[in-house]
Design a protein around this motif. Structure first.
Motif, mmCIF file in Angstrom:
data_model
loop_
_atom_site.group_PDB
_atom_site.id
_atom_site.type_symbol
_atom_site.label_atom_id
_atom_site.label_comp_id
_atom_site.label_asym_id
_atom_site.label_seq_id
_atom_site.Cartn_x
_atom_site.Cartn_y
_atom_site.Cartn_z
ATOM 1 N N ARG A 83 23.327 -73.928 51.524
ATOM 2 C CA ARG A 83 22.968 -75.318 51.201
ATOM 3 C C ARG A 83 22.956 -75.545 49.686
ATOM 4 N N GLY A 98 19.516 -69.566 44.613
ATOM 5 C CA GLY A 98 18.270 -69.168 45.278
ATOM 6 C C GLY A 98 17.507 -68.199 44.391
ATOM 7 N N LEU A 157 16.372 -68.145 60.898
ATOM 8 C CA LEU A 157 17.546 -68.026 61.768
ATOM 9 C C LEU A 157 17.458 -66.815 62.690
ATOM 10 N N TYR A 214 7.764 -65.351 39.024
ATOM 11 C CA TYR A 214 7.980 -66.405 38.025
ATOM 12 C C TYR A 214 8.696 -65.822 36.806
ATOM 13 N N LEU A 226 14.334 -55.869 44.290
ATOM 14 C CA LEU A 226 15.523 -55.086 43.940
ATOM 15 C C LEU A 226 16.826 -55.638 44.527
ATOM 16 N N GLY A 227 16.876 -56.940 44.799
ATOM 17 C CA GLY A 227 18.073 -57.496 45.432
ATOM 18 C C GLY A 227 19.290 -57.491 44.530
HETATM 19 C C1 LIG Z 1 10.662 -62.958 38.856
HETATM 20 C C2 LIG Z 1 11.677 -62.093 39.572
HETATM 21 C C3 LIG Z 1 12.253 -61.020 38.922
HETATM 22 C C4 LIG Z 1 13.157 -60.194 39.582
HETATM 23 N N1 LIG Z 1 13.774 -59.181 38.895
HETATM 24 C C5 LIG Z 1 14.699 -58.415 39.522
HETATM 25 C C6 LIG Z 1 15.404 -57.414 38.783
HETATM 26 O O1 LIG Z 1 15.223 -57.261 37.585
HETATM 27 N N2 LIG Z 1 16.291 -56.639 39.459
HETATM 28 C C7 LIG Z 1 16.533 -56.796 40.795
HETATM 29 O O2 LIG Z 1 17.312 -56.030 41.358
HETATM 30 N N3 LIG Z 1 15.928 -57.786 41.500
HETATM 31 C C8 LIG Z 1 15.019 -58.597 40.896
HETATM 32 N N4 LIG Z 1 14.389 -59.595 41.586
HETATM 33 C C9 LIG Z 1 14.657 -59.727 43.020
HETATM 34 C C10 LIG Z 1 15.983 -60.424 43.301
HETATM 35 O O3 LIG Z 1 16.103 -61.592 42.533
HETATM 36 C C11 LIG Z 1 16.058 -60.763 44.808
HETATM 37 O O4 LIG Z 1 15.781 -59.608 45.579
HETATM 38 C C12 LIG Z 1 17.456 -61.251 45.163
HETATM 39 O O5 LIG Z 1 17.812 -62.363 44.368
HETATM 40 C C13 LIG Z 1 17.552 -61.629 46.632
HETATM 41 O O6 LIG Z 1 18.876 -62.025 46.857
HETATM 42 P P1 LIG Z 1 19.319 -62.647 48.226
HETATM 43 O O7 LIG Z 1 20.777 -62.874 48.166
HETATM 44 O O8 LIG Z 1 18.767 -61.825 49.338
HETATM 45 O O9 LIG Z 1 18.509 -64.046 48.310
HETATM 46 P P2 LIG Z 1 18.753 -65.421 47.550
HETATM 47 O O10 LIG Z 1 19.297 -65.237 46.202
HETATM 48 O O11 LIG Z 1 17.487 -66.197 47.682
HETATM 49 O O12 LIG Z 1 19.890 -66.117 48.406
HETATM 50 C C14 LIG Z 1 19.653 -66.612 49.700
HETATM 51 C C15 LIG Z 1 20.492 -67.844 49.872
HETATM 52 O O13 LIG Z 1 20.417 -68.263 51.246
HETATM 53 C C16 LIG Z 1 20.487 -69.665 51.271
HETATM 54 N N5 LIG Z 1 19.947 -70.131 52.549
HETATM 55 C C17 LIG Z 1 18.764 -69.786 53.101
HETATM 56 N N6 LIG Z 1 18.639 -70.358 54.312
HETATM 57 C C18 LIG Z 1 19.759 -71.076 54.523
HETATM 58 C C19 LIG Z 1 20.212 -71.905 55.592
HETATM 59 N N7 LIG Z 1 19.469 -72.070 56.701
HETATM 60 N N8 LIG Z 1 21.395 -72.511 55.467
HETATM 61 C C20 LIG Z 1 22.152 -72.352 54.350
HETATM 62 N N9 LIG Z 1 21.777 -71.567 53.315
HETATM 63 C C21 LIG Z 1 20.599 -70.942 53.408
HETATM 64 C C22 LIG Z 1 19.632 -70.089 50.077
HETATM 65 O O14 LIG Z 1 19.960 -71.403 49.675
HETATM 66 C C23 LIG Z 1 19.993 -69.027 49.048
HETATM 67 O O15 LIG Z 1 21.031 -69.454 48.194
HETATM 68 C C24 LIG Z 1 13.487 -60.446 40.942
HETATM 69 C C25 LIG Z 1 12.942 -61.551 41.585
HETATM 70 C C26 LIG Z 1 12.050 -62.380 40.914
HETATM 71 C C27 LIG Z 1 11.480 -63.571 41.617
#
Ligand SMILES: Cc1cc2nc3c(=O)[nH]c(=O)nc-3n(C[C@H](O)[C@H](O)[C@H](O)COP(=O)(O)OP(=O)(O)OC[C@H]3O[C@@H](n4cnc5c(N)ncnc54)[C@H](O)[C@@H]3O)c2cc1C
Length: 434
Positions: free
Chosen positions: A37, A43, A262, A278, A383-384
């Protein structure tokens, strides 16, 4: 339209995990569509600290965490916060978190983290080169810092033992040596511990976007839509989306903190909550760092990025879509000013992102129980970014029926389900490395 003979895969989520999964599926011959979306990387992947934590082997749930957590919850400046209004969502998670904090489980988790994250820097270096943004990924070292040297007890601390036993290089810098290594740091800090090798990115957002652009250049499709429900029907799964119906032979739920919306209706029992973090990013700090810093007492990270100095941290347990509590960012701002007395930290941009968190700090990677063609890849917590590329390779290998030289049991999506039976599809199979 479906191209003749090619199997279709739809990846839900254009965060770092979804984009890396889509690239790896595409490389194995799948016709891949990403549905999100938001635009790629908007995200949780937007604003992280950018650390490619190749030495990450320490889960959040460690022995003794309970007493530490209680004192943190009583401290208004603490990095740990439970949103009490979210307790119905977080209570079961906290119970499982407590169960995960025992030594045998922690040691097993450390091995599973090493297997998933240990190659992070190399994999990001390769992907960023292919995406034409190799300048965004750099090798570096962590510098853990503390005012009280006892907080960084590398001789006796379990976390340091776990790291050392898994190959981390560890160097203690006391007093003057610390300030020679990182001159902008306040003199209040007395001990540093340098740990590596690791990497970092100058922009996690631009990196995710660049990987998404690579995916599109290689023929992938990105659809901007909300997925409302999955309808499995034999070998094909239908998707109800805000842009209409879609269908594919393989679905990957990589929807970060929203993945359960989901997966739960399909029967997955996985404790997954938003560990909300944050950041504050200062565009013109007037300083730059020689390391990625990790504050060992207040648990936040500081990274020099292309958009400035980013201070990132906080663990606010709750729901992904609750509004941000900006007082958490104000705590980070105060702590950053104390850390760098000479820097220009008068105003920064603030952001909140929901880390998709499981109680044992390991993601769920694999098919949903009873749905072999619907995979989940979510729950990487802190760690994503680190784990995106290797997770993508694992997802694509499972979907393509490749043999993996990796024990997938620690990442089994149903590992928290008390009714689960052992699942042969995700058992250890010696052979080809993913
Ligand atoms: C402050 C902070 C610092 C961090 N520092 C680190 C770091 O230094 N190193 C590290 O490895 N990790 C770090 N992380 C963690 C890392 O950012 C996350 O683990 C990672 O971004 C997760 O990725 P993702 O693809 O799983 O989720 P997201 O990036 O959240 O992507 C999920 C996507 O799914 C989409 N979505 C969800 N539901 C739907 C739906 N029903 N229909 C359509 N789209 C949908 C959302 O819009 C989103 O774009 C940190 C996180 C934070 C908050």
């Amino acid at each position: 339209m479906r191209s003749a003979g090619r199997q279709r895969a739809i990846v839900i989520g254009a965060g770092i995990v979804g984009v890396c999964s889509a690239i790896e599926l595409q490389r194995r011959g799948w016709a891949v569509t990403i549905v999100d979306r938001l635009a790629p990387g908007e995200g949780c992947s937007f604003g992280n600290a950018g650390i490619l934590a190749a030495q990450a082997v320490v889960p959040v749930a460690m022995p003794g965490i309970e007493s530490e957590a209680v004192s943190m919850l009583l401290d208004p400046e603490s990095p740990l916060v439970v949103r009490w209004g979210s307790l119905p969502w977080t209570a079961r998670w906290l119970w499982k978190f407590r169960q995960a904090a025992n030594l045998p489980r922690v040691v097993a988790t450390a091995d599973a983290m090493k297997a998933l994250y240990g190659t992070s820097l190399e994999l990001h270096e390769a992907l960023s080169r292919q995406a034409g943004v190799q300048d965004l990924v750099r090798p570096t070292r962590y510098l853990y810092i503390a005012r009280d040297p006892a907080k960084l007890d590398v001789e006796n601390g379990l976390s340091w033992r776990l790291r050392r036993e898994r190959g981390a290089e560890i160097e203690v810098l006391d007093g003057e040596a610390l300030h020679e290594a990182e001159p902008e740091l306040s003199r209040e800090y007395k001990r540093g511990v340098r740990l590596g090798p690791i990497g970092y990115t100058l922009s996690p957002f631009r990196l995710t976007q660049s990987y998404a652009a690579l995916f599109q250049r290689e023929g992938g499709r990105i659809v901007r839509a909300e997925v409302r429900a999955l309808r499995p029907a034999g070998a094909v799964t239908g998707l109800e989306t805000s842009a209409g119906q879609m269908a594919a032979e393989t679905i990957v739920i990589a929807a970060g903190s929203w993945s359960l919306d989901l997966a739960r209706p399909l029967g997955l029992k996985l404790p997954l909550i938003a560990e909300r973090g944050y950041h504050v990013t200062y565009a013109d700090p007037g300083i730059s760092l020689n390391h990625v810093l990790s504050e060992a007492e207040r648990h936040f990270a500081v990274t020099s990025m292309e958009m400035g100095l980013r201070v990132a941290g906080t663990e606010e347990l709750g729901r992904a879509d609750d509004p941000p509590a900006w007082r958490r960012a104000e705590v980070l701002e105060r702590q950053a000013r104390a850390m760098f007395p000479r820097a220009n930290l008068s105003s920064g941009s603030r952001w909140m992102g929901p880390r998709p968190g499981t109680p044992d700090s390991l993601p769920a990677i694999g098919p949903l129980p009873g749905h072999p063609n619907i995979l989940i890849a979510a729950g990487h917590g802190h760690l994503g970014l680190t784990g995106g590329p290797n997770t993508g390779r694992i997802v694509a290998a499972i979907a393509s029926g490749e043999r993996l030289n990796l024990d997938l049991a620690p990442y089994a999506p149903d590992r928290f389900d008390p009714t689960k039976k052992p699942d042969v599809a995700v058992a250890f199979i010696p052979g080809k490395t993913a």
